[in-house]
Structure formats: structure tokens, C-alpha cells
Enzyme design. Structure first.
Site, PDB file in Angstrom:
ATOM      1  CG  ASP A   1      -9.878   1.265  -1.119  1.00 39.19           C
ATOM      2  OD1 ASP A   1      -8.406   1.680  -1.897  1.00 39.19           O
ATOM      3  OD2 ASP A   1      -9.505   0.661   0.598  1.00 39.19           O
TER       4      ASP A   1
ATOM      5  CG  ASP B   1      -2.373   0.697   0.935  1.00 35.53           C
ATOM      6  OD1 ASP B   1      -2.587   1.749   0.155  1.00 35.53           O
ATOM      7  OD2 ASP B   1      -2.945   0.205   1.159  1.00 35.53           O
TER       8      ASP B   1
ATOM      9  CD  GLU C   1      -3.166  -0.006  -2.613  1.00 34.51           C
ATOM     10  OE1 GLU C   1      -3.833   0.595  -2.675  1.00 34.51           O
ATOM     11  OE2 GLU C   1      -3.418  -1.235  -2.331  1.00 34.51           O
ATOM     12  CD1 TRP C   2       3.740   4.434  -8.296  1.00 31.78           C
ATOM     13  CD2 TRP C   2       4.947   3.522  -8.910  1.00 31.78           C
ATOM     14  NE1 TRP C   2       5.487   4.734  -9.064  1.00 31.78           N
ATOM     15  CE2 TRP C   2       5.724   3.485  -9.546  1.00 31.78           C
ATOM     16  CE3 TRP C   2       5.316   1.011  -9.178  1.00 31.78           C
ATOM     17  CZ2 TRP C   2       6.770   3.952  -9.637  1.00 31.78           C
ATOM     18  CZ3 TRP C   2       6.925   1.174  -9.667  1.00 31.78           C
ATOM     19  CH2 TRP C   2       7.202   2.061 -10.373  1.00 31.78           C
ATOM     20  N   PRO C   3       0.366   3.548  -8.811  1.00 30.83           N
ATOM     21  CG  PRO C   3      -0.818   2.693 -10.719  1.00 30.83           C
ATOM     22  CD  PRO C   3       0.219   2.488  -9.703  1.00 30.83           C
ATOM     23  CG  LEU C   4      -5.145   4.975  -5.403  1.00 35.10           C
ATOM     24  CD1 LEU C   4      -5.724   5.329  -5.747  1.00 35.10           C
ATOM     25  CD2 LEU C   4      -5.270   3.429  -4.004  1.00 35.10           C
ATOM     26  CE1 TYR C   5      -1.989   6.449  -0.857  1.00 39.06           C
ATOM     27  CE2 TYR C   5      -2.107   4.469  -1.948  1.00 39.06           C
ATOM     28  CZ  TYR C   5      -2.576   4.787  -0.960  1.00 39.06           C
ATOM     29  OH  TYR C   5      -3.606   3.546   0.059  1.00 39.06           O
TER      30      TYR C   5
END
Ligand SMILES: *[C@@H]1O[C@H](CO)[C@@H](O)[C@H](O)[C@H]1NC(C)=O
Ligand SMILES: *[C@@H]1O[C@H](CO)[C@@H](O)[C@H](O)[C@H]1NC(C)=O
Ligand SMILES: *[C@@H]1O[C@H](CO)[C@@H](O)[C@H](O)[C@H]1NC(C)=O
Length: 420
Positions: free
Chosen positions: A231, A170, A203-207
Site C-alpha cells: 500500500d 482485496d 490485488e492478486w499478484p500482491l498476495y
């Protein structure tokens, strides 16, 4: 008319089909070289259904504990889940003790996991399944447990020593975009150095999105799948927003997916409380079209036969797991009906029609088969099978035919077109 008869010359059609084969076979960007996730990962992940329930006094049956995972492992083995392809049993946040041990290693909460993760991994492996675990690139996990920042190597080694097979990593509590990027890369390299095959779920691109557009070519070189968007929740609103994000960003993300690396629209919430039957059909059909990891978050001890049959539907899983590994995309949206399509092996196509109108009854939609698959989904003719909401053979169609389909509100009709 003249043009049409020329187009239908067999040689020309065969040439078109050959061209299609070549085009669809062009590999995407280089994938993480760990030999894993050649098709999207399938399994179970605790987050959406069980969240961060650490109160085993009050709720012994739904707190995050080794008992919960052992019960799920048993059912995955005995109730057909494993045979359907769901092999990864994955722990999310809240498994840890609040502090690292005296040697700086992460440790499981001793009350909730009295036998430790290694013993849980052994149990899960004895059922023919694989174990996934969770950690965070920053200073803390999203729920406030110890983060891996400054500990990437020791954490990778700890997970490998325990026999873990997947890491969900995460991105909470990370103070800069440099730390985020470097952290995701360093953990990927640290996992590789352990010598153990571990699926790396990022979850790299999400952040990354709040800072700038992620470089998906690069992300694919380090991760087996990656979350792009918020999510998933147990609601139609949530499923709709994920589909809307995916279609509006499809030019950026669809071409990147392929064997070894996938876009992850988050968990399947089928079998819970928030989706109607038609909405559950929509999630299953569209997750198959999107070549999404199929990670269920539900309670396998209490699931309806209908939800179970949908999640274990072999034909739909075969589309999700198609070895060509091309992600599908939204072809068009008109009058609140979306048409999505996905190229499959042997020049077959999957086509999903979603009725997004939330008033009224079932609606009819007519598509011309010549509009599907860049004109090549049904050349010169094809056999069409409806897979969802119920399986039925629709029969033989010619390239010039139209197909009239009835779709329930918020439901989806999923078709498979096989070239003859
Ligand atoms: C580590 O990476 C190398 C080269 O990229 C690859 O050949 C090897 O299989 C990887 N090992 C593991 C355990 O992923
Ligand atoms: C973690 O905390 C330390 C100390 O406050 C800070 O220097 C570092 O940048 C933080 N790392 C991340 C990834 O947020
Ligand atoms: C994205 O990453 C790839 C691989 O590291 C690199 O070749 C490319 O130049 C990057 N693209 C951009 C726009 O930075």
C-alpha cells in the site's frame, strides 16, 4: 563519422520509424474482455486519506459514510475533477455492516449509509460519475468485515443490482494460493455473468508473490488492473519504494500492461501532508510514465490550488491516458539520477528525469537525445516540451543534440518529445 552520415540517410530513418511503429503496435497478452479500462482508470479512492474511520460521532466529516462520498461526488463534478478525467468515485474497506442480511447479501452499515449503496450509486450517477466498491476474496476483508469467499456470485449480483461500476477486490484472510487464484478468477466470471460493465481491480499478484511469481499473462485475462506491491503511504519513502520495486521488476510487468489491463502502483497521495512539492511532481510524472490508474486519495474539500493544478494537469494526464497504452520503464540510473521513458502515439515519447539525491540543491543532468527511445525518440529531429515542474517550450532539437536539464532534489523533470 562515416557511419553517422550513413545512418542519417532519410530512407533509413523512415524505415526505422516504420519499424518502431510496428514494434510498438504489437498487442500484449489478451486482456479481460469487458470493454473497460482501455486507458488507466481515473478517480478517487478513500483508503489512504480516510482509512477505516468508522467513528461518525467524533469525526462526522471524515468517517466512512454516504455523506463523505456525496460531498466528494459534488466536488468531483463542480471543481473540474470530472472534466479532467477523474470519473470513478471509489469506496474502500469499512463500508459494510458486520453481518450479511437474512438473504446472505452484503449490506452497508445502516448508521453510516442510512440510504444504502444503491441510492448512493444513483446520486453519483446523477453527477455524471461512476461508483466503485470494495470486497475481499477471503473470509474477511482486511479490516475484518464479511469476506466474499463462498459468496462470489451473490456478491457480484448485489453490486450489479446496486449499480456499482468498479470492484476493488482485496486478498486478506485467504488461507491458500489455490483459494486466492480461484477466488480472483471466479469473481471475474461472476461479474461478467451479471451482464453489468464493472471494472475489476485486483490485488492478486500482491498476495501471490509470497508463494511464487504471479502469472501476469493469466492475471491480465481476468483483471482490469492489479496491485503488485505494498500500500502507498503519504511519504517519500513509500513513493521511492514503489518506484524501486517497479523498476527492478520491469522486465516482468511492463510488457503485460496495455488497453484493458494495467499494473497498479496504488493511489496518488498528492494534496495531503507527507510529500514536498517536488515529491508530488515526481509522483504525478512517474504515475503518468507507468500508465498507472490515477486514483487520488485526498480531501477534495481541503486541497491547495497548487496540488489541484498538478492533479488536473492536462498534458500530464494525456501522457497517462495515451491511447497506445504502452507502460514506460526506467532506462537507466547513474549518479542518483534516473531516466524513465514511455512511448506514445504518433512516435512521440515521454521522458522523466528524477533526481534521487537527498542532499544539496538542484543538479544538472545532460542526456544525449540519441540515447532515448531506442535511438528513435528524436529522429531526425524533434520538438521538446517540458511539462513538469512547469510547462515550457524547449524548442527544436536534432538527433545528435544533447539536452541539459536542472532537477531539484527528489523532484522530476517531465518532457514530451514530438517527432517532426
Ligand atoms: C463477458 O465476457 C464475454 C466474453 O468474454 C464478453 O463478450 C462480454 O462482453 C462480457 N460481458 C461483460 C458484462 O463484461
Ligand atoms: C474460510 O474459512 C473456512 C472455515 O474455516 C475454511 O475452510 C476456508 O478454507 C476459508 N477460506 C479461505 C479463502 O481462507
Ligand atoms: C500463464 O498463463 C497462461 C494463460 O493462462 C498460460 O498459457 C501459460 O502457460 C502460463 N505460464 C506459466 C509459466 O505457467
Amino acid at each position: 563519422m562515416k557511419l553517422k552520415s550513413q545512418l542519417l540517410q532519410p530512407c533509413f530513418l523512415l524505415a526505422l520509424r516504420f519499424l518502431a511503429l510496428v514494434l510498438w503496435s504489437v498487442p500484449g497478452a489478451r486482456a479481460l474482455d469487458n470493454g473497460l479500462a482501455m486507458t488507466p482508470t481515473m478517480g478517487w479512492l478513500h483508503w489512504e486519506r480516510f482509512m477505516c474511520n468508522v467513528d461518525c460521532q467524533e469525526e462526522p466529516d471524515s468517517c466512512i459514510s454516504e455523506k463523505l462520498f456525496m460531498q466528494m461526488a459534488e466536488l468531483m463534478d463542480s471543481d473540474g475533477w470530472k472534466d479532467a478525467g477523474y470519473k470513478y468515485l471509489c469506496i474502500d474497506d469499512c463500508w459494510m455492516a458486520p453481518k450479511r442480511d437474512s438473504k446472505g447479501r452484503l449490506q452497508a452499515d445502516p448508521k453510516r449509509f442510512p440510504n444504502g449503496i444503491q441510492s448512493l450509486a444513483n446520486y453519483v450517477h446523477s453527477k455524471g460519475l461512476k461508483l466503485g466498491i470494495y470486497a475481499d476474496v477471503g473470509n474477511k476483508t482486511c479490516a475484518g468485515f464479511p469476506g466474499s469467499f463462498g459468496h462470489y456470485d451473490i456478491d457480484a449480483k448485489t453490486f450489479a443490482d446496486w449499480g456499482v461500476d468498479l470492484l476493488k477486490f482485496d486478498g486478506c484472510y485467504c488461507d491458500s494460493v489455490e483459494h486466492l487464484e480461484n477466488g480472483y478468477k471466479r469473481m471475474s466470471l461472476a461479474l461478467n455473468r451479471t451482464g453489468r460493465s464493472i471494472v475489476y481491480s485486483c490485488e492478486w499478484p500482491l498476495y501471490m508473490w509470497p508463494f511464487h511469481e504471479p502469472n501476469y499473462t493469466e492475471i491480465r485475462q481476468y483483471c482490469n488492473h492489479w496491485r503488485n506491491f505494498q500500500d502507498v503511504y503519504d511519504s517519500w519513502q513509500s513513493i521511492k519504494s514503489i518506484l524501486a520495486w517497479t523498476s527492478s521488476n520491469q522486465k516482468r510487468i511492463v510488457h503485460v500492461a496495455g488497453p484493458g489491463g494495467w499494473n497498479d502502483p496504488d493511489m496518488l497521495v498528492i494534496g495531503n501532508f507527507g510529500l514536498s512539492w517536488d515529491q508530488q511532481v515526481t509522483q504525478m510524472a512517474l504515475w503518468a510514465i507507468m500508465a498507472a490508474p490515477l486514483l487520488m486519495s485526498n480531501d477534495l474539500r481541503h486541497i491547495s490550488p497548487q496540488a489541484k493544478a498538478l492533479l488536473q494537469n492536462k498534458d500530464v494526464i494525456a501522457i497517462n491516458q495515451d491511447p497506445l497504452g504502452k507502460q514506460g520503464y526506467r532506462l537507466r540510473k547513474e549518479d542518483n539520477i534516473e531516466v524513465w521513458e514511455r512511448p506514445l502515439t504518433d512516435l512521440a515519447w515521454a521522458v522523466a528525469m528524477v533526481n534521487l539525491q537527498e542532499i544539496g540543491g538542484p543538479r544538472f543532468h545532460t542526456i544525449s537525445l540519441a540515447s532515448l527511445g531506442q535511438g528513435m525518440a528524436c529522429v531526425p529531429d524533434c520538438t521538446i516540451t517540458q511539462l513538469l515542474p512547469v510547462k515550457s517550450q524547449l524548442g527544436f532539437y536534432e538527433w545528435t543534440s544533447d539536452l541539459k536539464i536542472k532537477i531539484n532534489p527528489t523532484g522530476t523533470v517531465l518532457l514530451r518529445l514530438a517527432a517532426n
